[in-house]
Design an enzyme around this catalytic site. Structure first.
Site, PDB file in Angstrom:
ATOM      1  N   ASP A 134       0.831  -1.210   0.000  1.00  0.00           N
ATOM      2  CA  ASP A 134       0.000   0.000   0.000  1.00  0.00           C
ATOM      3  C   ASP A 134       0.867   1.263   0.000  1.00  0.00           C
ATOM      4  OD1 ASP A 134      -2.359   1.421  -0.021  1.00  0.00           O
ATOM      5  OD2 ASP A 134      -2.730   1.233   2.128  1.00  0.00           O
ATOM      6  N   GLY A 135       0.338   2.312  -0.611  1.00  0.00           N
ATOM      7  CA  GLY A 135       1.001   3.618  -0.532  1.00  0.00           C
ATOM      8  C   GLY A 135       1.574   4.120  -1.846  1.00  0.00           C
ATOM      9  N   ASN A 136       1.272   3.448  -2.955  1.00  0.00           N
ATOM     10  CA  ASN A 136       1.782   3.895  -4.262  1.00  0.00           C
ATOM     11  C   ASN A 136       1.275   5.299  -4.611  1.00  0.00           C
ATOM     12  OD1 ASN A 136       2.796   1.339  -4.435  1.00  0.00           O
ATOM     13  ND2 ASN A 136       1.414   0.631  -6.043  1.00  0.00           N
ATOM     14  N   TRP A 149     -12.033  -2.117  -7.833  1.00  0.00           N
ATOM     15  CA  TRP A 149     -12.820  -1.718  -9.020  1.00  0.00           C
ATOM     16  C   TRP A 149     -13.517  -0.388  -8.796  1.00  0.00           C
ATOM     17  CZ3 TRP A 149     -11.580  -4.455 -13.080  1.00  0.00           C
ATOM     18  CH2 TRP A 149     -11.211  -5.802 -12.927  1.00  0.00           C
ATOM     19  N   ARG A 177      -0.628   9.134 -10.230  1.00  0.00           N
ATOM     20  CA  ARG A 177      -0.670   7.908  -9.419  1.00  0.00           C
ATOM     21  C   ARG A 177      -0.015   6.730 -10.130  1.00  0.00           C
ATOM     22  NH1 ARG A 177      -4.020   7.644  -5.025  1.00  0.00           N
ATOM     23  NH2 ARG A 177      -4.342   5.415  -5.355  1.00  0.00           N
ATOM     24  N   HIS A 196       2.460   3.406  -9.080  1.00  0.00           N
ATOM     25  CA  HIS A 196       2.230   1.987  -9.347  1.00  0.00           C
ATOM     26  C   HIS A 196       3.423   1.387 -10.110  1.00  0.00           C
ATOM     27  CE1 HIS A 196      -1.660   2.376  -7.636  1.00  0.00           C
ATOM     28  NE2 HIS A 196      -2.211   3.022  -8.633  1.00  0.00           N
ATOM     29  N   ARG A 219      -5.016  -1.867   8.762  1.00  0.00           N
ATOM     30  CA  ARG A 219      -6.220  -2.687   8.538  1.00  0.00           C
ATOM     31  C   ARG A 219      -5.877  -3.754   7.517  1.00  0.00           C
ATOM     32  NH1 ARG A 219      -7.645   2.477   6.792  1.00  0.00           N
ATOM     33  NH2 ARG A 219      -7.229   2.808   4.570  1.00  0.00           N
ATOM     34  N   LEU A 220      -6.788  -4.737   7.406  1.00  0.00           N
ATOM     35  CA  LEU A 220      -6.526  -5.874   6.515  1.00  0.00           C
ATOM     36  C   LEU A 220      -7.186  -5.719   5.148  1.00  0.00           C
ATOM     37  CD1 LEU A 220      -6.667  -8.828   9.062  1.00  0.00           C
ATOM     38  CD2 LEU A 220      -4.657  -7.867   7.947  1.00  0.00           C
ATOM     39  N   SER A 221      -8.155  -4.816   5.018  1.00  0.00           N
ATOM     40  CA  SER A 221      -8.775  -4.557   3.713  1.00  0.00           C
ATOM     41  C   SER A 221      -9.160  -5.851   2.980  1.00  0.00           C
ATOM     42  CB  SER A 221      -7.865  -3.678   2.845  1.00  0.00           C
ATOM     43  OG  SER A 221      -7.598  -2.443   3.474  1.00  0.00           O
ATOM     44  N   LEU A 236      10.912 -20.553  -4.366  1.00  0.00           N
ATOM     45  CA  LEU A 236       9.879 -19.748  -3.706  1.00  0.00           C
ATOM     46  C   LEU A 236       8.538 -19.849  -4.439  1.00  0.00           C
ATOM     47  CD1 LEU A 236      10.010 -16.531  -1.956  1.00  0.00           C
ATOM     48  CD2 LEU A 236       8.949 -16.254  -4.161  1.00  0.00           C
TER      49      LEU A 236
HETATM   50  C1  IPE Z   1      -5.468  -2.754  -0.210  1.00  0.00           C
HETATM   51  O1  IPE Z   1      -5.119  -1.423  -0.412  1.00  0.00           O
HETATM   52  C2  IPE Z   1      -5.451  -3.499  -1.506  1.00  0.00           C
HETATM   53  C3  IPE Z   1      -4.128  -3.687  -2.108  1.00  0.00           C
HETATM   54  C4  IPE Z   1      -2.991  -3.343  -1.602  1.00  0.00           C
HETATM   55  C5  IPE Z   1      -4.125  -4.351  -3.381  1.00  0.00           C
HETATM   56  P1  IPE Z   1      -6.215  -0.274  -0.583  1.00  0.00           P
HETATM   57  O2  IPE Z   1      -5.455   0.989  -0.694  1.00  0.00           O
HETATM   58  O3  IPE Z   1      -7.139  -0.604  -1.681  1.00  0.00           O
HETATM   59  O4  IPE Z   1      -7.013  -0.375   0.793  1.00  0.00           O
HETATM   60  P2  IPE Z   1      -7.938   0.663   1.540  1.00  0.00           P
HETATM   61  O5  IPE Z   1      -8.967   1.132   0.570  1.00  0.00           O
HETATM   62  O6  IPE Z   1      -7.068   1.794   1.986  1.00  0.00           O
HETATM   63  O7  IPE Z   1      -8.495  -0.105   2.697  1.00  0.00           O
HETATM   64  C1  IPE Z   2      -1.458   0.276  -3.419  1.00  0.00           C
HETATM   65  O1  IPE Z   2      -1.284   1.647  -3.453  1.00  0.00           O
HETATM   66  C2  IPE Z   2      -1.752  -0.310  -4.782  1.00  0.00           C
HETATM   67  C3  IPE Z   2      -3.105  -0.844  -4.929  1.00  0.00           C
HETATM   68  C4  IPE Z   2      -4.043  -0.832  -4.038  1.00  0.00           C
HETATM   69  C5  IPE Z   2      -3.423  -1.425  -6.203  1.00  0.00           C
HETATM   70  P1  IPE Z   2      -2.515   2.662  -3.428  1.00  0.00           P
HETATM   71  O2  IPE Z   2      -2.878   2.971  -4.844  1.00  0.00           O
HETATM   72  O3  IPE Z   2      -3.612   2.160  -2.584  1.00  0.00           O
HETATM   73  O4  IPE Z   2      -1.823   3.919  -2.774  1.00  0.00           O
HETATM   74  P2  IPE Z   2      -2.475   4.950  -1.749  1.00  0.00           P
HETATM   75  O5  IPE Z   2      -3.058   4.153  -0.622  1.00  0.00           O
HETATM   76  O6  IPE Z   2      -3.511   5.716  -2.487  1.00  0.00           O
HETATM   77  O7  IPE Z   2      -1.324   5.802  -1.304  1.00  0.00           O
HETATM   78 MG    MG Z   3      -4.103   2.397  -0.633  1.00  0.00          MG
END
Ligand code: IPE
Ligand code: IPE
Ligand code: MG
Length: 245
Positions: free
Chosen positions: A23-25, A72, A36, A40, A197-199, A134
């Site tokens: 997360d965090g891209n 989605w 964005r 990615h 969180r686990l999302s 792996l």
């Molecule tokens: C969780 O990240 C899904 C993936 C890393 C693929 P999200 O960025 O979608 O999660 P939320 O919306 O913050 O819970």
């Molecule tokens: C994780 O990064 C990648 C995916 C969920 C596909 P995000 O795109 O959720 O990055 P933030 O959370 O908006 O920073």
């Molecule tokens: Mg995210």
């Protein structure tokens, strides 16, 4: 104790299965004034590095959450960018992963993706099926709730067809109907970006996983970050409901 034995005692074995919520891209890109998609793209570079690091560290299973069933909801252009990167990754990396003995598996409703991606995934799984290095598990269009509901539906059908009796339903048979059949539960679940969180990720499978939340944004995650998470894992005491040993 011999030096070799004491060294061994000092280096506990790595967790067998590490699962990562990458997360965090988006925030990584935003902080740099970039679109964005740039985050990615850098995220894919980080992913490549982590697969290599996982192999070097002797991790057996590495599961990466690449696209959730809720993703989605993002703008169609971002979904397209993410699907495009998945395509590119599979096209470009399969040969190298195969050469390194990596076995690739996908979890999630990936059969509902575009036909060409489905073919690439089938090819990747088939090509690497007999590899013994792996196991890289990629979660795409994955959500735990739908996975658990689908397992329940399959079991209900098997019972109503008479192929299974209700008495046969136990934790083992239930787990065998999840996408992760044959994959041990994760020992360690890491989430980057500071969110805690686990999302909808591996809700059944992570029941006794150690959770490590890190403040690093996914594109900045590297081997050192993985080692830090594993060090933290080793400091934890896993009790599984029992008293302290
Ligand atoms: C969780 O990240 C899904 C993936 C890393 C693929 P999200 O960025 O979608 O999660 P939320 O919306 O913050 O819970
Ligand atoms: C994780 O990064 C990648 C995916 C969920 C596909 P995000 O795109 O959720 O990055 P933030 O959370 O908006 O920073
Ligand atoms: Mg995210």
């Amino acid at each position: 104790m011999s030096t070799e034995a004491s060294l061994k005692a000092e280096t506990p074995p790595p967790p067998q299965h590490v699962a990562i919520i990458m997360d965090g891209n988006g925030r990584w890109a935003k902080a740099r004034g970039l679109p964005r998609v740039a985050g990615h793209q850098r995220g894919v570079d980080a992913l490549r590095g982590v697969v290599e690091a996982g192999q070097e560290m002797g991790i057996d299973y590495l599961t990466l959450y690449a696209f959730s069933s809720e993703n989605w909801k993002r703008p169609p252009s971002e979904v397209d960018d993410l699907m495009g990167l998945l395509r590119l990754y599979l096209r470009r990396e399969l040969r190298e992963l195969h050469r390194n003995g990596v076995r690739i598996r996908f979890i999630g409703e990936w059969r509902r993706l575009a036909a060409d991606i489905v073919k690439l995934i089938e090819d990747a799984e088939r090509t690497t099926a007999d590899n013994t290095g792996l196991t890289l598990v990629i979660a795409v269009n994955y959500g735990s709730h739908s996975e658990i509901v689908e397992a329940s539906r399959q079991i209900a059908v098997a019972v109503s067809d008479g192929r299974m009796s209700a008495d046969d339903i136990d934790e083992t048979t239930f787990a065998a109907h999840l996408h992760t059949d044959g994959i041990p539960d994760p020992d360690l679940v890491i989430r980057t970006s500071g969110e805690q969180r686990l999302s909808n990720f591996l809700l059944w499978q992570a029941c006794y996983a150690e959770l490590v939340f890190m403040n690093v944004l996914w594109p900045d995650f590297n081997k050192r970050s993985l080692e830090q998470a594993v060090d933290e894992y080793h400091r934890r005491e896993r009790r599984y409901g029992a008293t302290s040993g």
